[in-house]
Write a protein that holds these residues in place. Sequence first.
Motif, mmCIF file in Angstrom:
data_model
loop_
_atom_site.group_PDB
_atom_site.id
_atom_site.type_symbol
_atom_site.label_atom_id
_atom_site.label_comp_id
_atom_site.label_asym_id
_atom_site.label_seq_id
_atom_site.Cartn_x
_atom_site.Cartn_y
_atom_site.Cartn_z
ATOM 1 N N ALA A 27 90.687 106.277 -91.297
ATOM 2 C CA ALA A 27 91.337 107.448 -91.893
ATOM 3 C C ALA A 27 91.824 108.399 -90.808
ATOM 4 N N LEU A 28 91.006 108.560 -89.757
ATOM 5 C CA LEU A 28 91.394 109.466 -88.679
ATOM 6 C C LEU A 28 92.557 108.889 -87.878
ATOM 7 N N LEU A 29 92.511 107.565 -87.632
ATOM 8 C CA LEU A 29 93.576 106.937 -86.852
ATOM 9 C C LEU A 29 94.905 107.010 -87.593
ATOM 10 N N VAL A 30 94.857 106.832 -88.906
ATOM 11 C CA VAL A 30 96.075 106.934 -89.701
ATOM 12 C C VAL A 30 96.692 108.313 -89.520
ATOM 13 N N GLY A 31 95.830 109.329 -89.394
ATOM 14 C CA GLY A 31 96.319 110.689 -89.219
ATOM 15 C C GLY A 31 97.025 110.903 -87.890
ATOM 16 N N LEU A 32 96.789 109.992 -86.911
ATOM 17 C CA LEU A 32 97.413 110.154 -85.599
ATOM 18 C C LEU A 32 98.832 109.599 -85.557
ATOM 19 N N LEU A 33 99.207 108.847 -86.593
ATOM 20 C CA LEU A 33 100.566 108.314 -86.631
ATOM 21 C C LEU A 33 101.563 109.464 -86.660
ATOM 22 N N THR A 34 102.683 109.257 -85.993
ATOM 23 C CA THR A 34 103.675 110.330 -85.959
ATOM 24 C C THR A 34 104.352 110.447 -87.319
ATOM 25 N N VAL A 35 104.444 111.668 -87.784
ATOM 26 C CA VAL A 35 105.026 111.939 -89.088
ATOM 27 C C VAL A 35 106.390 112.581 -88.886
ATOM 28 N N LYS A 36 107.406 111.969 -89.483
ATOM 29 C CA LYS A 36 108.748 112.516 -89.327
ATOM 30 C C LYS A 36 109.283 113.138 -90.607
ATOM 31 N N THR A 37 108.931 112.549 -91.735
ATOM 32 C CA THR A 37 109.458 113.062 -92.995
ATOM 33 C C THR A 37 108.311 113.392 -93.944
ATOM 34 N N LEU A 38 108.638 114.121 -94.970
ATOM 35 C CA LEU A 38 107.646 114.483 -95.978
ATOM 36 C C LEU A 38 107.142 113.235 -96.692
ATOM 37 N N VAL A 39 108.034 112.269 -96.891
ATOM 38 C CA VAL A 39 107.638 111.039 -97.574
ATOM 39 C C VAL A 39 106.598 110.301 -96.742
ATOM 40 N N ASP A 40 106.823 110.245 -95.410
ATOM 41 C CA ASP A 40 105.842 109.638 -94.512
ATOM 42 C C ASP A 40 104.498 110.314 -94.673
ATOM 43 N N TRP A 41 104.546 111.642 -94.675
ATOM 44 C CA TRP A 41 103.312 112.419 -94.749
ATOM 45 C C TRP A 41 102.559 112.107 -96.034
ATOM 46 N N GLN A 42 103.320 112.026 -97.148
ATOM 47 C CA GLN A 42 102.674 111.728 -98.424
ATOM 48 C C GLN A 42 102.054 110.344 -98.405
ATOM 49 N N ALA A 43 102.778 109.378 -97.820
ATOM 50 C CA ALA A 43 102.250 108.015 -97.751
ATOM 51 C C ALA A 43 100.964 107.988 -96.938
ATOM 52 N N ILE A 44 100.951 108.752 -95.836
ATOM 53 C CA ILE A 44 99.759 108.766 -94.985
ATOM 54 C C ILE A 44 98.586 109.392 -95.715
ATOM 55 N N GLN A 45 98.859 110.457 -96.483
ATOM 56 C CA GLN A 45 97.779 111.050 -97.265
ATOM 57 C C GLN A 45 97.196 110.032 -98.220
ATOM 58 N N PHE A 46 98.082 109.207 -98.766
ATOM 59 C CA PHE A 46 97.642 108.193 -99.726
ATOM 60 C C PHE A 46 96.741 107.172 -99.039
ATOM 61 N N TYR A 47 97.183 106.678 -97.853
ATOM 62 C CA TYR A 47 96.377 105.702 -97.116
ATOM 63 C C TYR A 47 95.028 106.299 -96.749
ATOM 64 N N ARG A 48 95.088 107.559 -96.325
ATOM 65 C CA ARG A 48 93.880 108.240 -95.914
ATOM 66 C C ARG A 48 92.889 108.316 -97.066
ATOM 67 N N ALA A 49 93.389 108.684 -98.242
ATOM 68 C CA ALA A 49 92.521 108.787 -99.412
ATOM 69 C C ALA A 49 91.876 107.441 -99.699
#
Length: 156
Positions: free
Chosen positions: A109-131
Amino acid sequence: MREATPSLADACPRCGSEFLLGSHFCHSCGGRRPEALSASAKTDAAAVAGLWVKIVHRVRSVVTGIPWHKVKFPSWLQYLHFHEIKSRVGLSTGSLIAFVIGLACIAGALLVGLLTVKTLVDWQAIQFYRAEWLLAATAAFVAGILLKKNSSSDHD
Ligand SMILES: [Zn+2]
């Protein structure tokens, strides 16, 4: 059931007083009367709750079904001083494994958070993976707690 027509909330979410029949605003605090939760939203929530209970039961039955004291570990695990860690931490083998899996999921979950986020959609997808990772971690920790309870009652 009176769900046929789009129903409105019975009580004011702000002050808790009941709405007058047909009113769109609270007579007490003037707050807008919101629509009640739709029937589909209610069933969705019930489905999610049911699914969670099912997952916990599944994890518990799988975990308690495994004869942990009979499990043989590959020899390379001894290089990790697995048994030493086990006795030092005071966990049973099963709950130690579950604990390690849980830690790995949190690390994920923490490593997923280190991925570079460029768009809001990316951010939402990462939140989903994290959850999802954190859900897996929770399941692993629940399994560990269950195993710990089992082993302490068995005097394993
Ligand atoms: Zn009110």
